[in-house]
Design an enzyme around this catalytic site. Sequence first.
Site, mmCIF file in Angstrom:
data_model
loop_
_atom_site.group_PDB
_atom_site.id
_atom_site.type_symbol
_atom_site.label_atom_id
_atom_site.label_comp_id
_atom_site.label_asym_id
_atom_site.label_seq_id
_atom_site.Cartn_x
_atom_site.Cartn_y
_atom_site.Cartn_z
ATOM 1 N N SER A 161 34.139 76.393 40.001
ATOM 2 C CA SER A 161 34.840 76.182 41.264
ATOM 3 C C SER A 161 36.278 76.660 41.139
ATOM 4 C CB SER A 161 34.821 74.699 41.676
ATOM 5 O OG SER A 161 35.552 73.919 40.738
ATOM 6 N N ILE A 180 39.953 78.209 40.909
ATOM 7 C CA ILE A 180 40.474 79.405 40.250
ATOM 8 C C ILE A 180 39.641 79.791 39.032
ATOM 9 C CG2 ILE A 180 42.809 79.048 41.122
ATOM 10 C CD1 ILE A 180 43.648 78.023 38.428
ATOM 11 N N TYR A 182 50.160 52.838 32.431
ATOM 12 C CA TYR A 182 49.627 54.064 33.040
ATOM 13 C C TYR A 182 50.256 54.364 34.392
ATOM 14 C CZ TYR A 182 46.193 57.421 34.863
ATOM 15 O OH TYR A 182 45.564 58.533 35.381
#
Length: 319
Positions: A43, A45, A196
């Site tokens: 998919s 690039i 995170y």
Amino acid sequence: MGYFREATGIKGPSGFGSGATAEQITQGIDASRLTVIITGGSSGIGAETARVLALRGAHVIIGARNLEAANNVKQSILQGIPSARIDIIQIDVSSLRSVRTFADKFLAMDLPLNVLINNAGIMYGPFQLSEDGVEMQFATNHLGHFLLTNLLLEKMKTTAARTGIEGRIVNLSSVAHIGPYREGIKFDKLNDKKAYDDKSAYGQSKLANILHSNELARRLKAEGANVTANSVHPGLVRTNLGKHSPVFMAVLKTVTCVLWKNIPQGAATSCYVAVHPSLKGVSGKYFADSNEEKPSDMARDAALATKLWDFSEQLVNSK
């Protein structure tokens, strides 16, 4: 200069600018002697990079998690380029087991390997651990590609020595490498959910891509191998990569609308670094809009690059 060039499309020292497509970048290049691996080639690039390099005659190995999507890409390429040489091997780069299986299958094909494009990636996902217990963006964008590169490196070196054709490793990074965690790489808290942040974690993984390329380039040069390693920022490209953060992406697109590229333009820098003859012998550099650019100070920190290499090696060897 990078953002100005990206916004205006003005050509840089390479003779290309942000408006150039992968086909334009590779016009007149004969890649028929090259075997190329592209991860994430089903998919975006990655698919366009596969198509254009196949158009130039390369034997392209698409590494993809979704075999159905990869087969659709293959059939689409063959419709436009009946002579294209395309093979597909399944890989989930977030899984070290899958990476090792991919490498085993490719090496069993007994093909040469001239170019490795570490293209697959995820962006801005919620906190998640990979099956190996590693934060998912770091696991997918850096660690899996680190292992894959190491597993295929000997094949690349022997191919280059036997054929005399320079091998090239291309790591897809991003301008987002300028926005990692404050310390760059959270070596001690990599898998800490409380610490995170999805944007910083993505920046961390993209910083790791550049550091990996730089340290690899240093090692290859030290041993005299005819293989280069470089990193690229493909640009802000209209793909589904930002699906995990739709509101942020909508705002980003509004604020930076003049910087966005279509997929053929987004694949240009990968193709430039992978096959353009003007980059023969160029290694350990960072490219955007098919021109060399200077990454952040942290991305040029040789000590940090060495520390990341050792950390990554310990991680993959422990799994």
